[in-house]
Design a protein around this motif. Structure first.
Motif, PDB file in Angstrom:
ATOM      1  N   ALA A 127       0.719  -1.280  -0.065  1.00 15.03           N
ATOM      2  CA  ALA A 127       0.049  -0.027  -0.005  1.00 15.03           C
ATOM      3  C   ALA A 127       0.859   1.304  -0.104  1.00 15.03           C
ATOM      4  O   ALA A 127       1.954   1.328   0.396  1.00 15.03           O
ATOM      5  N   ASP A 128       0.422   2.374  -0.498  1.00 12.75           N
ATOM      6  CA  ASP A 128       1.208   3.552  -0.646  1.00 12.75           C
ATOM      7  C   ASP A 128       0.929   4.638   0.694  1.00 12.75           C
ATOM      8  O   ASP A 128       0.912   5.735   0.676  1.00 12.75           O
ATOM      9  N   ALA A 129       0.303   4.006   1.770  1.00  9.92           N
ATOM     10  CA  ALA A 129       0.476   4.816   3.139  1.00  9.92           C
ATOM     11  C   ALA A 129       1.717   5.298   3.219  1.00  9.92           C
ATOM     12  O   ALA A 129       2.588   4.961   3.134  1.00  9.92           O
ATOM     13  N   PRO A 130       1.601   6.886   3.916  1.00 11.18           N
ATOM     14  CA  PRO A 130       2.982   7.642   4.005  1.00 11.18           C
ATOM     15  C   PRO A 130       3.698   7.151   5.294  1.00 11.18           C
ATOM     16  O   PRO A 130       4.082   7.789   6.029  1.00 11.18           O
ATOM     17  N   VAL A 131       4.123   5.671   5.219  1.00 15.07           N
ATOM     18  CA  VAL A 131       4.724   5.270   6.440  1.00 15.07           C
ATOM     19  C   VAL A 131       5.949   4.433   5.756  1.00 15.07           C
ATOM     20  O   VAL A 131       5.947   3.929   4.482  1.00 15.07           O
ATOM     21  N   PRO A 132       7.140   4.201   6.427  1.00 13.57           N
ATOM     22  CA  PRO A 132       8.120   2.866   6.057  1.00 13.57           C
ATOM     23  C   PRO A 132       7.557   1.800   5.885  1.00 13.57           C
ATOM     24  O   PRO A 132       6.400   1.333   6.213  1.00 13.57           O
ATOM     25  N   ARG A 133       8.358   1.014   5.011  1.00 11.41           N
ATOM     26  CA  ARG A 133       7.790  -0.477   4.539  1.00 11.41           C
ATOM     27  C   ARG A 133       8.364  -1.330   5.722  1.00 11.41           C
ATOM     28  O   ARG A 133       9.552  -1.640   5.610  1.00 11.41           O
ATOM     29  N   ALA A 134       7.668  -1.670   6.830  1.00 10.57           N
ATOM     30  CA  ALA A 134       8.109  -2.455   7.854  1.00 10.57           C
ATOM     31  C   ALA A 134       6.859  -3.078   8.580  1.00 10.57           C
ATOM     32  O   ALA A 134       5.799  -2.686   8.707  1.00 10.57           O
ATOM     33  N   GLY A 135       7.175  -4.247   9.113  1.00 10.25           N
ATOM     34  CA  GLY A 135       6.219  -4.989   9.472  1.00 10.25           C
ATOM     35  C   GLY A 135       5.307  -4.439  10.817  1.00 10.25           C
ATOM     36  O   GLY A 135       4.170  -4.615  10.677  1.00 10.25           O
ATOM     37  N   VAL A 136       5.942  -3.603  11.646  1.00 10.68           N
ATOM     38  CA  VAL A 136       5.088  -2.954  12.673  1.00 10.68           C
ATOM     39  C   VAL A 136       4.162  -2.110  12.073  1.00 10.68           C
ATOM     40  O   VAL A 136       3.249  -1.816  12.973  1.00 10.68           O
ATOM     41  N   PHE A 137       4.456  -1.363  11.231  1.00 11.41           N
ATOM     42  CA  PHE A 137       3.591  -0.290  10.424  1.00 11.41           C
ATOM     43  C   PHE A 137       2.380  -1.046   9.956  1.00 11.41           C
ATOM     44  O   PHE A 137       1.030  -0.610   9.870  1.00 11.41           O
ATOM     45  N   ALA A 138       2.591  -2.311   9.208  1.00  9.21           N
ATOM     46  CA  ALA A 138       1.657  -3.095   8.633  1.00  9.21           C
ATOM     47  C   ALA A 138       0.780  -3.602   9.869  1.00  9.21           C
ATOM     48  O   ALA A 138      -0.513  -3.563   9.718  1.00  9.21           O
ATOM     49  N   GLU A 139       1.250  -3.965  10.992  1.00 12.25           N
ATOM     50  CA  GLU A 139       0.580  -4.501  12.116  1.00 12.25           C
ATOM     51  C   GLU A 139      -0.276  -3.218  12.767  1.00 12.25           C
ATOM     52  O   GLU A 139      -1.384  -3.423  12.962  1.00 12.25           O
ATOM     53  N   ASN A 140       0.100  -2.022  12.669  1.00 18.56           N
ATOM     54  CA  ASN A 140      -0.652  -0.909  13.246  1.00 18.56           C
ATOM     55  C   ASN A 140      -1.816  -0.773  12.358  1.00 18.56           C
ATOM     56  O   ASN A 140      -3.002  -0.513  12.507  1.00 18.56           O
ATOM     57  N   ALA A 141      -1.725  -0.818  10.876  1.00 18.26           N
ATOM     58  CA  ALA A 141      -2.567  -0.709  10.066  1.00 18.26           C
ATOM     59  C   ALA A 141      -3.576  -1.742  10.085  1.00 18.26           C
ATOM     60  O   ALA A 141      -4.892  -1.364   9.724  1.00 18.26           O
ATOM     61  N   ALA A 142      -3.355  -2.865  10.243  1.00 16.58           N
ATOM     62  CA  ALA A 142      -4.183  -3.950  10.613  1.00 16.58           C
ATOM     63  C   ALA A 142      -5.238  -3.722  11.632  1.00 16.58           C
ATOM     64  O   ALA A 142      -6.412  -3.887  11.555  1.00 16.58           O
ATOM     65  N   ARG A 143      -4.755  -3.276  12.759  1.00 14.33           N
ATOM     66  CA  ARG A 143      -5.674  -2.727  13.726  1.00 14.33           C
ATOM     67  C   ARG A 143      -6.886  -1.689  13.290  1.00 14.33           C
ATOM     68  O   ARG A 143      -7.698  -1.854  13.720  1.00 14.33           O
ATOM     69  N   THR A 144      -6.111  -0.831  12.705  1.00 16.67           N
ATOM     70  CA  THR A 144      -7.011   0.271  11.999  1.00 16.67           C
ATOM     71  C   THR A 144      -8.136  -0.219  11.304  1.00 16.67           C
ATOM     72  O   THR A 144      -9.497  -0.107  11.393  1.00 16.67           O
ATOM     73  N   VAL A 145      -7.853  -1.439  10.308  1.00 14.50           N
ATOM     74  CA  VAL A 145      -8.885  -1.897   9.205  1.00 14.50           C
ATOM     75  C   VAL A 145      -9.824  -2.732  10.327  1.00 14.50           C
ATOM     76  O   VAL A 145     -10.857  -2.748   9.938  1.00 14.50           O
ATOM     77  N   ALA A 146      -9.106  -3.515  11.184  1.00 11.26           N
ATOM     78  CA  ALA A 146     -10.162  -4.119  12.149  1.00 11.26           C
ATOM     79  C   ALA A 146     -11.049  -3.290  12.709  1.00 11.26           C
ATOM     80  O   ALA A 146     -12.326  -3.704  12.930  1.00 11.26           O
ATOM     81  N   ALA A 147     -10.760  -2.240  13.412  1.00  4.38           N
ATOM     82  CA  ALA A 147     -11.517  -1.197  14.013  1.00  4.38           C
ATOM     83  C   ALA A 147     -12.684  -0.994  12.884  1.00  4.38           C
ATOM     84  O   ALA A 147     -13.926  -0.602  13.501  1.00  4.38           O
ATOM     85  N   ASN A 148     -12.438  -0.589  11.633  1.00  7.84           N
ATOM     86  CA  ASN A 148     -13.090  -0.058  10.606  1.00  7.84           C
ATOM     87  C   ASN A 148     -14.443  -1.140  10.529  1.00  7.84           C
ATOM     88  O   ASN A 148     -15.461  -0.757  10.161  1.00  7.84           O
ATOM     89  N   ILE A 149     -13.620  -2.384  10.285  1.00 11.50           N
ATOM     90  CA  ILE A 149     -14.681  -3.324  10.013  1.00 11.50           C
ATOM     91  C   ILE A 149     -15.896  -3.732  11.016  1.00 11.50           C
ATOM     92  O   ILE A 149     -16.877  -3.921  10.891  1.00 11.50           O
ATOM     93  N   VAL A 150     -15.243  -3.602  12.430  1.00 11.07           N
ATOM     94  CA  VAL A 150     -16.088  -4.147  13.511  1.00 11.07           C
ATOM     95  C   VAL A 150     -17.189  -2.558  13.560  1.00 11.07           C
ATOM     96  O   VAL A 150     -18.431  -2.766  13.902  1.00 11.07           O
ATOM     97  N   ALA A 151     -16.625  -1.554  13.392  1.00  9.19           N
ATOM     98  CA  ALA A 151     -17.628  -0.346  13.449  1.00  9.19           C
ATOM     99  C   ALA A 151     -18.810  -0.292  12.423  1.00  9.19           C
ATOM    100  O   ALA A 151     -19.913  -0.087  12.681  1.00  9.19           O
ATOM    101  N   ALA A 152     -18.232  -0.762  11.068  1.00  5.28           N
ATOM    102  CA  ALA A 152     -19.466  -0.969  10.148  1.00  5.28           C
ATOM    103  C   ALA A 152     -20.288  -2.345  10.472  1.00  5.28           C
ATOM    104  O   ALA A 152     -21.650  -1.923  10.330  1.00  5.28           O
TER     105      ALA A 152
END
Length: 379
Positions: free
Chosen positions: A287-312
């Motif tokens: 993805a082109d999110a404005p962060v470095p390409r590293a696993g910890v940022f993917a992990e943080n992004a996944a939590r955001t997506v999970a929260a969006n799915i639950v909210a929906a």
């Protein structure tokens, strides 16, 4: 009816998303996690393969061990993605989930640098780390060049970690005085967003007599003469170690998901990781999110997506925006590890202070891997 979520890719982002949904809504969501590999390997475990005598089997966590409520793992290769309809075809099945999350990471294109396939080595893949380990066993001295061949690339500290660990290995074998070790990068500093980390890495290189040339990129290798071609002057080498060009997987490029994305990556809303297609998200290196390409940022992004799915699902308010936060561990050699606590998107500018290096943080890094394994795969 159960809400179906299909996650393509079982790296940091895919595993964390599956675990988050399993933890929060196991009775409301059915998660299918697809990956073509049979096991997960932490990116930093390649250093263990290269320098610490670990075998591939020792660092690989089989996906067959994954045991999370509401999550099913399937070893399949994705052959096509149709984001408009969320239809995904693999070599074994077809899917059309309610929510599709693409977490297929980045792939390497060593052929993008002429001569690199024929005369270069890399340690960003497990297989590459194994081949380089075997090559180092026969190395008896000379010039070793470590070159960053393209930007962006995974784990920005990794080229410098490799140089510092290689220094220790050469000292152990009594070859350091017989070796000229250099790092070349097109970036202006090791970690541009963190002056403290960059300064510490440059000082560590200097203290060990490791050459460092920022703002310079190797354009090609000449295998016949073992020469790295550079606009500011060609460099001879006995061993060339490169960080190869990164790119999205071909199946992602062919899907149309990269249309409008920065430099050929999947275009996402930086606040939610949503793509322009309803019900389709992308997290991690692809993805082109404005962060470095590293696993910890993917992990943080996944939590955001999970929260969006639950909210929906629950009709609640949208969650907090993606913060681009993560703690990155950096090997400094001599058994010492530093840690960068980065926050890219919360404030007006990124902040990334450095802590350590220390032996205590080396132990913390080991615990980080233990904790993630338990969380993602189950106790």
């Amino acid at each position: 009816m159960m809400h179906t979520v299909l996650i393509l890719g079982a790296g940091f982002g895919g595993l964390e998303l599956a675990a988050s949904l399993s933890e929060s809504v196991p009775d409301e969501v059915r998660v299918t996690l697809v990956d073509q590999a049979d096991g997960f390997v932490f990116g930093f475990s390649k250093i263990d393969v290269l320098f610490r005598g670990r075998s591939v089997d020792e660092v690989r966590i089989p996906y067959a061990d994954l045991d999370r409520p509401g999550v099913e793992f399937r070893r399949e290769t994705v052959t096509s993605i149709e984001p408009r309809t969320r239809r995904v075809v693999t070599d074994r099945s077809e899917y059309q989930p309610d929510t599709l999350v693409v977490a297929l990471g980045a792939e390497y294109d060593p052929g993008a640098t002429p001569g690199f396939v024929e005369d270069g080595h890399e340690y960003y893949s497990v297989a590459g780390a194994g081949r380089l380990r075997d090559r180092l066993r026969s190395f008896t001295g000379g010039t070793i060049l470590i070159g960053v061949l393209s930007v962006p690339f995974k784990c920005p500290p990794a080229p410098y970690e490799g140089a510092l660990m290689l220094h220790d290995e050469l000292v152990r074998r009594g070859l350091r005085d017989a070796t000229d070790l250099r790092v070349i990068s097109p970036m202006p500093s090791p970690i541009p967003v963190s002056e403290s980390t960059s300064a510490a890495l440059v000082q560590a290189l200097t203290d060990r007599g490791i050459g460092y040339t920022p703002g310079s990129r190797v354009r090609a290798l000449d295998p016949a003469t073992h020469t790295a071609l550079n606009r500011t002057g060609d460099l001879r080498y006995d061993l060339f170690i490169g960080i190869p060009r990164h790119t999205v997987p071909r199946v992602v490029a062919e899907s149309g998901l990269t249309e409008g994305g920065a430099d050929g990556w999947i275009h996402v809303d930086p606040a939610t990781l949503a793509t322009p297609y309803p019900g389709v998200y992308a997290v991690g290196d692809c993805a082109d999110a404005p962060v470095p390409r590293a696993g910890v940022f993917a992990e943080n992004a996944a939590r955001t997506v999970a929260a969006n799915i639950v909210a929906a699902l629950h009709g609640g308010p949208p969650p907090d925006r993606y913060r681009g936060q993560g703690s990155c561990y950096i090997e400094f050699g001599d058994g010492l590890v530093g840690k960068v606590d980065a926050d890219f998107l919360s404030g007006p500018a990124p902040v990334a202070p450095l802590y350590g290096p220390s032996a205590e943080l080396a132990r913390e890094k080991e615990q980080f891997a233990i904790d993630r394994r338990k969380r993602w795969f189950g106790p």
